[in-house]
Scaffold this active site. Structure first.
Site, short mmCIF file in Angstrom:
data_model
loop_
_atom_site.label_atom_id
_atom_site.label_comp_id
_atom_site.label_asym_id
_atom_site.label_seq_id
_atom_site.Cartn_x
_atom_site.Cartn_y
_atom_site.Cartn_z
N ASP A 46 57.99 57.13 42.97
CA ASP A 46 58.78 58.30 42.62
C ASP A 46 58.01 59.60 42.89
O ASP A 46 58.61 60.65 43.06
CB ASP A 46 59.17 58.24 41.13
CG ASP A 46 60.18 57.13 40.89
OD1 ASP A 46 61.03 56.91 41.78
OD2 ASP A 46 60.12 56.47 39.83
N LYS A 93 71.86 53.59 35.70
CA LYS A 93 71.26 53.80 37.02
C LYS A 93 72.31 53.72 38.13
O LYS A 93 72.29 54.54 39.04
CB LYS A 93 70.14 52.77 37.25
CG LYS A 93 69.06 53.29 38.14
CD LYS A 93 67.82 52.41 38.15
CE LYS A 93 66.77 52.90 37.18
NZ LYS A 93 65.55 52.10 37.22
N ASN A 151 52.13 50.16 44.16
CA ASN A 151 52.60 49.35 43.03
C ASN A 151 52.51 47.87 43.40
O ASN A 151 52.13 47.52 44.52
CB ASN A 151 54.03 49.74 42.64
CG ASN A 151 54.96 49.60 43.83
OD1 ASN A 151 55.22 48.50 44.30
ND2 ASN A 151 55.44 50.72 44.35
N ASP A 176 64.59 60.53 46.48
CA ASP A 176 65.22 59.29 45.98
C ASP A 176 66.13 58.81 47.10
O ASP A 176 67.25 59.30 47.27
CB ASP A 176 66.00 59.58 44.70
CG ASP A 176 66.51 58.29 44.06
OD1 ASP A 176 66.83 57.34 44.82
OD2 ASP A 176 66.58 58.22 42.83
N ILE A 177 65.61 57.87 47.88
CA ILE A 177 66.32 57.44 49.11
C ILE A 177 67.69 56.87 48.77
O ILE A 177 68.70 57.23 49.35
CB ILE A 177 65.49 56.39 49.89
CG1 ILE A 177 64.06 56.90 50.12
CG2 ILE A 177 66.16 56.03 51.20
CD1 ILE A 177 63.11 55.85 50.72
N1 CTP Z 1 64.58 54.10 44.94
C1 CTP Z 1 64.63 54.95 46.04
N2 CTP Z 1 63.84 56.06 46.07
C2 CTP Z 1 63.03 56.36 45.04
C3 CTP Z 1 62.98 55.50 43.91
C4 CTP Z 1 63.76 54.37 43.91
O1 CTP Z 1 65.37 54.70 46.96
N3 CTP Z 1 62.26 57.44 45.10
C5 CTP Z 1 65.47 52.94 44.92
C6 CTP Z 1 64.78 51.61 44.87
O2 CTP Z 1 64.57 51.09 46.17
C7 CTP Z 1 65.74 50.76 44.09
C8 CTP Z 1 66.43 51.75 43.18
O3 CTP Z 1 66.21 53.04 43.73
O4 CTP Z 1 66.73 50.20 44.92
C9 CTP Z 1 65.97 51.74 41.75
O5 CTP Z 1 64.58 51.88 41.68
P1 CTP Z 1 63.87 52.09 40.28
O6 CTP Z 1 62.42 52.26 40.50
O7 CTP Z 1 64.33 51.04 39.32
O8 CTP Z 1 64.56 53.42 39.84
P2 CTP Z 1 64.06 54.87 39.68
O9 CTP Z 1 65.12 55.76 40.19
O10 CTP Z 1 62.72 55.05 40.29
O11 CTP Z 1 64.00 55.04 38.11
P3 CTP Z 1 62.86 54.64 37.03
O12 CTP Z 1 61.61 54.32 37.85
O13 CTP Z 1 62.73 55.83 36.20
O14 CTP Z 1 63.42 53.45 36.30
#
Ligand code: CTP
Length: 398
Positions: A280, A340, A214, A308-309
């Site tokens: 993701d 969130k 990304n 999702d860390i």
């Molecule tokens: N994050 C994470 N692990 C993932 C995805 C996201 O730890 N697999 C963490 C990111 O580092 C950030 C937070 O979650 O601090 C939010 O990331 P974001 O991309 O906005 O959220 P998502 O859970 O991926 O939701 P979406 O993409 O559907 O908005």
């Protein structure tokens, strides 16, 4: 020597050198500061230049060397501007003459004028002949300086350049260096804290030449790591790109690698800040060989969910770890951020609007909303990522 791991970025040490044979040793002291990311500005007395050259000092400090203020081409009140720039003044070697002048408020050269005007910490490392060191008036002046919070790094006893044995030899350079660091670190707000910051966009490999990633630049994470470090924290930056910093930088690529590092590092941390844009999904099967073009116009790659860390560590961590997540949204910023933070379970969530072209991703500026668990919102108006980082750290550790 203490391996410094905090706060020297942008700190300026003013080194005052007076006329004594130990002046030559200060060349190595300058290198110690430079190796540890301090800016160094050297001020010499005229007599110091009998022992060490201006060119050597300018080359090592990578700065102009300042002597007295009467032969300048244009008017610059250097004793005042240098005082503003310096975070600490270290006088080494400090002669009996300079020590006695400072203790009595005498300002007859640039160095003594700076010492008189300087209202931040002053370290003095005396070096002189034993009889001079033991002289009643010199000792009275040393005591006077100690009583007024000047930090004296006592000279050592040993063989002196004048051929005698006794007290008066400049102390080991490590001691001067360590004293400087100890003083500068004393009242930093994040001293004693360990902060883990993730940064960059994860890289999910498809085959040996291709990957999914990304546009995250990692600038926000870097600004947070730099500022945490400057505020005295021990920092580990877990990043998808390599960068030379005076704190620990661990390079990872995929979400799974990052997860492993984060879980290991938070065991000893006080705070985790997840700015990384973690993919993701990753390819269900990594192809060991390059994927070849086929006759088909369309192909599909099957993706599977990444861990999702943020969610996982927020829901399974020791009580005293603060966890900060980030969220980049292109619509309904606040509503999505509220959902969130509840879903992830982190303590804070920093939300920013990526639909705006003037902030976010590769920009140097941002505008954010910091949510806490009670869904209270703090707005940080558009400013540099560096300022945003400071505000986030202040808010989280207030
Ligand atoms: N994050 C994470 N692990 C993932 C995805 C996201 O730890 N697999 C963490 C990111 O580092 C950030 C937070 O979650 O601090 C939010 O990331 P974001 O991309 O906005 O959220 P998502 O859970 O991926 O939701 P979406 O993409 O559907 O908005």
């Amino acid at each position: 020597m203490t391996q410094t791991n905090n706060n020297n970025l942008n700190k300026t040490v003013l080194i005052g050198i007076t006329g004594g044979i130990a002046a030559y040793k200060i060349c190595e002291l300058i290198r110690m500061y430079k190796r540890n990311n301090f800016n160094v500005k050297v001020i010499v007395t005229k007599n110091a230049l009998n022992f060490v050259t201006e060119l050597t000092l300018a080359t090592l400090s990578q700065n102009e060397v300042y002597c007295d203020n009467f032969d300048m081409k244009e008017y610059k009140p250097e004793h005042i501007s240098l005082c503003d720039e310096g975070d600490i003044l270290v006088i080494a070697p400090a002669s009996a003459n300079t020590i006695s002048k400072i203790a009595n408020g005498i300002c007859d050269n640039l160095l003594t004028s700076i010492a008189c005007a300087f209202n931040k910490p002053i370290v003095i490392a005396p070096a002189m002949n034993t009889n001079m060191w033991n002289n009643k008036f010199v000792q009275e002046n040393i005591q006077k300086l100690k009583d007024n919070d000047y930090k004296i790094v006592e000279p050592e006893t040993g063989y002196l350049a004048c051929g005698t044995e006794g007290a008066g030899r400049l102390c080991a350079l490590d001691k001067i260096y360590d004293k400087t660091v100890e003083i500068l670190n004393a009242d930093l707000p994040l001293k004693g804290k360990k902060i883990v910051v993730t940064a960059g966009g994860t890289v999910e490999k498809l085959d040996p030449v291709r990957y999914i990633s990304n546009f995250s630049s990692g600038k926000m994470g870097l600004a947070l790591a730099d500022n945490a470090y400057k505020m005295g924290a021990e920092v580990n930056l877990i990043s998808t790109f390599n960068v030379k910093r005076p704190y620990v930088v661990t390079v990872t690529q995929s979400a799974k690698d990052m997860e492993k590092e984060v879980k290991e590092e938070i065991k000893s941390a006080d705070c985790l800040i997840m700015t990384a844009a973690v993919a993701d999904y990753r390819a269900a099967d990594y192809s060991e060989q390059k994927i070849k073009k086929t006759a088909e116009d369309k192909i599909s790659i099957e993706l599977v969910k990444n861990p999702d860390i943020l969610k996982e560590v927020s829901q399974n961590h020791s009580k005293d770890l603060k966890i900060v997540g980030f969220c980049a949204e292109s619509e309904n910023l606040i509503e999505n951020a509220k959902t969130k933070i509840k879903n992830k379970g982190c303590d804070y969530l920093v939300a920013n609007d990526i639909s705006r072209k003037d902030i976010g991703f590769s920009s140097d500026e941002n505008e954010v909303y910091i949510l806490n668990k009670d869904l209270e919102i703090k707005h940080v108006d558009k400013t540099s990522k560096d300022n945003i980082a400071k505000k986030i750290l202040e808010y989280v550790f207030e």
